[in-house]
Design a protein around this motif. Structure first.
Motif, PDB file in Angstrom:
ATOM      1  N   THR A 115       0.843  -1.193   0.000  1.00 53.44           N
ATOM      2  CA  THR A 115       0.000   0.000   0.000  1.00 53.44           C
ATOM      3  C   THR A 115       0.877   1.242   0.000  1.00 53.44           C
ATOM      4  N   VAL A 150       4.712   0.003  -5.192  1.00 54.26           N
ATOM      5  CA  VAL A 150       4.120   1.333  -5.225  1.00 54.26           C
ATOM      6  C   VAL A 150       5.222   2.379  -5.366  1.00 54.26           C
ATOM      7  N   ARG A 155      -3.601   2.337 -10.096  1.00 54.60           N
ATOM      8  CA  ARG A 155      -3.461   1.210  -9.186  1.00 54.60           C
ATOM      9  C   ARG A 155      -3.046  -0.031  -9.978  1.00 54.60           C
ATOM     10  N   THR A 171      -0.032   3.598  -7.097  1.00 54.27           N
ATOM     11  CA  THR A 171      -0.465   3.712  -5.707  1.00 54.27           C
ATOM     12  C   THR A 171      -1.477   2.628  -5.402  1.00 54.27           C
ATOM     13  N   SER A 172      -1.614   2.300  -4.141  1.00 53.64           N
ATOM     14  CA  SER A 172      -2.621   1.346  -3.694  1.00 53.64           C
ATOM     15  C   SER A 172      -3.053   1.747  -2.304  1.00 53.64           C
TER      16      SER A 172
END
Length: 328
Positions: A143, A265, A186, A303-304
């Motif tokens: 994340t 990420v 994502r 991104t997550s």
């Protein structure tokens, strides 16, 4: 004949686990005969390491390789199953387990220099030694700390222009543009972009290449504890457009990439991390008649977000075992 016939791990197939989510599964132990004083347990392990050779002494009469490395432990949890009356009869026995992943984890990753890997491992042990074990590797998506208000979500336009020479004394200009609605994505998302090529030469343009690159900075230490870093780039996705952009003409090409379901990420390197990744979308116009090319580059942010309370997996299915071991 061994008392243990088999030990298996039952996990959802092809699952991608988000950092902060839960891993639920079962250990299925099958015995040929009664086992007294057994120890049945399962472990969740996550580790990372980097290693490369660095040549030094270039200004001297010799050179030697220095091995730079670094490692990190991200998670290590163990669950030992209670066994009633300290014995198990012949046949199959099922043990349920679940682990909660930490909220801050890097994504599963593999290259020639570095690895980040996660696995679940089940054991059946006697009084003094391991009778059987099974390991299954997991796909974990890390994340990001990026917040929506800080992301570059506005439409983007990147332009590159180059004067080229051809036919000895002839010159012309190639203008290359990339347009995107956003540059933050994502893992698993579709990336759509438009490339516009303005050909102000008397030559035809036949090939345009689109590629997504990952630029990874690795952090390591020498045997003398001196900090070292190394940058390495790899091509993740590639498309080639065979087109006919005629002289003094403009052409638009709409392209799309489907990102892999697991990606590191984007973000800055922290003290506890051994690598960080940046991404770049590159459109290249090849001009073989002038022995040159024109490139336009767009930084891409991967991104997550944090896992939802009800989210357990990003994708449904079972992780396939990469290695296993059963001992008699």
């Amino acid at each position: 004949m061994s008392v243990v016939k088999s030990i298996e791990l039952m996990l959802p197939k092809d699952a991608v686990y988000l950092a902060g989510s839960s891993i639920k599964g079962q250990v299925v132990l099958t015995l040929n005969s009664t086992l007294v004083h057994p120890i049945v347990k399962v472990e969740l392990v996550g580790r990372g390491y980097v290693e490369w050779n660095e040549e030094i002494g270039a200004s001297r009469d010799y050179s030697r390789d220095v091995i730079c490395n670094n490692k990190a432990d991200y998670v290590h949890k163990t669950k030992t199953f209670p066994v009633e009356d300290n014995w198990l009869s012949a046949g199959s026995h099922t043990f349920d387990f679940h682990f909660n992943l930490p909220p801050r984890l890097p994504s599963t990753f593999a290259s020639k220099i570095g690895h980040v890997f996660y696995f679940v491992q089940a054991f059946c042990m006697g009084r003094e030694h391991i009778l059987a074990k099974k390991r299954m590797y997991l796909l974990v998506q890390g994340t990001s700390d990026f917040h929506a208000e800080n992301l570059l979500q506005n439409p983007l336009l990147v332009e590159a222009e180059k004067k080229v020479s051809y036919n000895c004394c002839s010159q012309g200009t190639i203008c290359l543009q990339i347009q995107m609605e956003k540059n933050t994505f994502r893992p698993g998302e579709r990336v759509i972009f438009t490339t516009e090529i303005n050909n102000q030469t008397s030559k035809c343009i036949k090939t345009v290449i689109f590629a997504l690159y990952a630029h990874v900075q690795y952090e390591g230490f020498t045997p003398k504890a001196e900090r070292r870093s190394r940058m390495d780039s790899s091509e993740l996705l590639r498309q080639e457009a065979n087109t006919q952009i005629t002289p003094f003409n403009t052409t638009k090409i709409v392209s799309a990439f489907h990102l892999p379901p697991v990606l590191s990420v984007s973000g800055g390197l922290q003290d506890s991390e051994i690598m960080n990744t940046h991404y770049e979308l590159v459109s290249t116009v090849h001009l073989p008649w002038s022995m040159t090319s024109v490139k336009a580059k767009v930084p891409i942010v991967i991104t997550s977000g944090p896992v939802d309370s009800d989210s357990r997996r990003l994708m449904e299915g079972a992780v396939l075992p990469m290695s296993s071991d059963c001992r008699n």
